[in-house]
Design an enzyme around this catalytic site. Structure first.
Site, PDB file in Angstrom:
ATOM      1  N   SER A   1      13.035  33.857 124.043  1.00  0.00           N
ATOM      2  CA  SER A   1      13.629  33.358 125.276  1.00  0.00           C
ATOM      3  C   SER A   1      12.877  33.888 126.490  1.00  0.00           C
ATOM      4  O   SER A   1      12.270  34.961 126.463  1.00  0.00           O
ATOM      5  CB  SER A   1      15.102  33.767 125.368  1.00  0.00           C
ATOM      6  OG  SER A   1      15.710  33.174 126.509  1.00  0.00           O
ATOM      7  N   CYS A   2      12.943  33.099 127.560  1.00  0.00           N
ATOM      8  CA  CYS A   2      12.440  33.536 128.862  1.00  0.00           C
ATOM      9  C   CYS A   2      13.595  33.398 129.849  1.00  0.00           C
ATOM     10  O   CYS A   2      14.732  33.720 129.510  1.00  0.00           O
ATOM     11  CB  CYS A   2      11.221  32.724 129.271  1.00  0.00           C
ATOM     12  SG  CYS A   2      11.463  30.918 129.252  1.00  0.00           S
ATOM     13  N   LYS A   3      13.349  32.881 131.040  1.00  0.00           N
ATOM     14  CA  LYS A   3      14.430  32.694 132.010  1.00  0.00           C
ATOM     15  C   LYS A   3      15.231  31.430 131.714  1.00  0.00           C
ATOM     16  O   LYS A   3      16.456  31.423 131.755  1.00  0.00           O
ATOM     17  CB  LYS A   3      13.846  32.637 133.422  1.00  0.00           C
ATOM     18  CG  LYS A   3      14.882  32.492 134.524  1.00  0.00           C
ATOM     19  CD  LYS A   3      14.196  32.478 135.881  1.00  0.00           C
ATOM     20  CE  LYS A   3      15.217  32.317 137.001  1.00  0.00           C
ATOM     21  NZ  LYS A   3      14.571  32.304 138.338  1.00  0.00           N
TER      22      LYS A   3
END
Length: 268
Positions: free
Chosen positions: A183-185
């Protein structure tokens, strides 16, 4: 079972707070027990239910009789398990570049060191419990002990955007029958770059893909694969990754999308 979370969040601005929250939430998975049971009614609702409180969470997972029959009655009786959650984080974007120049990267470094220790303990238990013949098969000539040593080395290094930390810890998790999350933002742009890179690496390491077509396949997955559909479903009006050319200059080369697949419409 080990559960590996890969974070691409930076340690600059609001993403630092997101990383702090994510780390706490993942650590709280230590309080969760999964209880697997057979459904009393074959036509019943198979949706898992959650009971308990914040200090002790129980997730009840109902399974059909057909699924239960694949497991011995002795093993399945009152079957429950806990997971070993770990998180490794390496900031990827231009904000991480700023953090490395004028900000603070200590949360990333401390998180990786702490979780290296957790992974090492799990690895020691894993090799004690499972003989080489009982472990997941791999075509890679690199052994698990070399991967662990290499990861420990990279975690101790203070280097610029050391993506080896994410790549090695991911491979270790897969080869110990673990579960992976990335995951990122927004979980659509930076995440897409990481997921496609992981897929191509698997094809090369485990399925003898010719290294000469690695970059071509990587670009194809990013331009024509389902990651573009994921972007479209999130943004509706476009299927372009939310990057600008200036922003991508800060990305490691293997994490850059091909031309004409990106445009700065929203934060990534």
């Amino acid at each position: 079972m080990i559960v590996h979370f890969e974070s691409l969040l930076s340690t600059y601005g609001e993403e630092m707070g997101m990383l702090e929250d994510m780390t706490v939430a993942i650590n709280d998975l230590n309080k969760v027990t999964f209880h697997v049971r057979e459904m009393s009614n074959p036509e019943g609702d198979p949706t898992p239910t959650v009971t308990g409180d914040r200090s002790k969470v129980i997730v009840n997972v109902p399974l059909s009789s057909a699924m239960c029959s694949k497991v011995s009655a002795e093993l399945f009786h009152n079957f429950q398990f806990k997971v070993v959650p770990i998180i490794f984080s390496v900031g990827l974007n231009e904000e991480q570049t700023l953090a490395e120049l004028i900000g603070d990267t200590s949360i990333q470094e401390n998180t990786n060191r702490e979780n290296m220790s957790k992974l090492q303990k799990y690895y020691d238990l894993f090799v004690h419990e499972f003989s080489p013949d009982d472990r997941p098969k791999s075509q890679s000539p690199v052994t698990l002990d070399i991967l662990v040593s290499s990861l420990a080395h990279h975690v101790q290094l203070k280097s610029h955007k050391n993506m080896e930390i994410l790549q090695i810890s991911s491979e270790l998790t897969r080869r110990m029958n673990g579960v992976r999350f990335t995951s990122c933002k927004s979980a659509k742009d930076r995440t897409a770059m990481s997921v496609t890179l992981e897929q191509c690496s698997l094809l090369q390491k485990e399925h003898q893909m010719d290294p000469k077509i690695f970059q071509h396949l990587l670009d194809t997955m990013r331009s024509d694969g389902i990651r573009r559909d994921n972007v479209r479903k999130n943004l509706v009006h476009t299927n372009k990754y939310a990057f600008s050319k200036m922003q991508l200059r800060a990305f490691p080369k293997l994490y850059r999308p091909p031309d004409r697949t990106f445009g700065k419409q929203a934060a990534s």
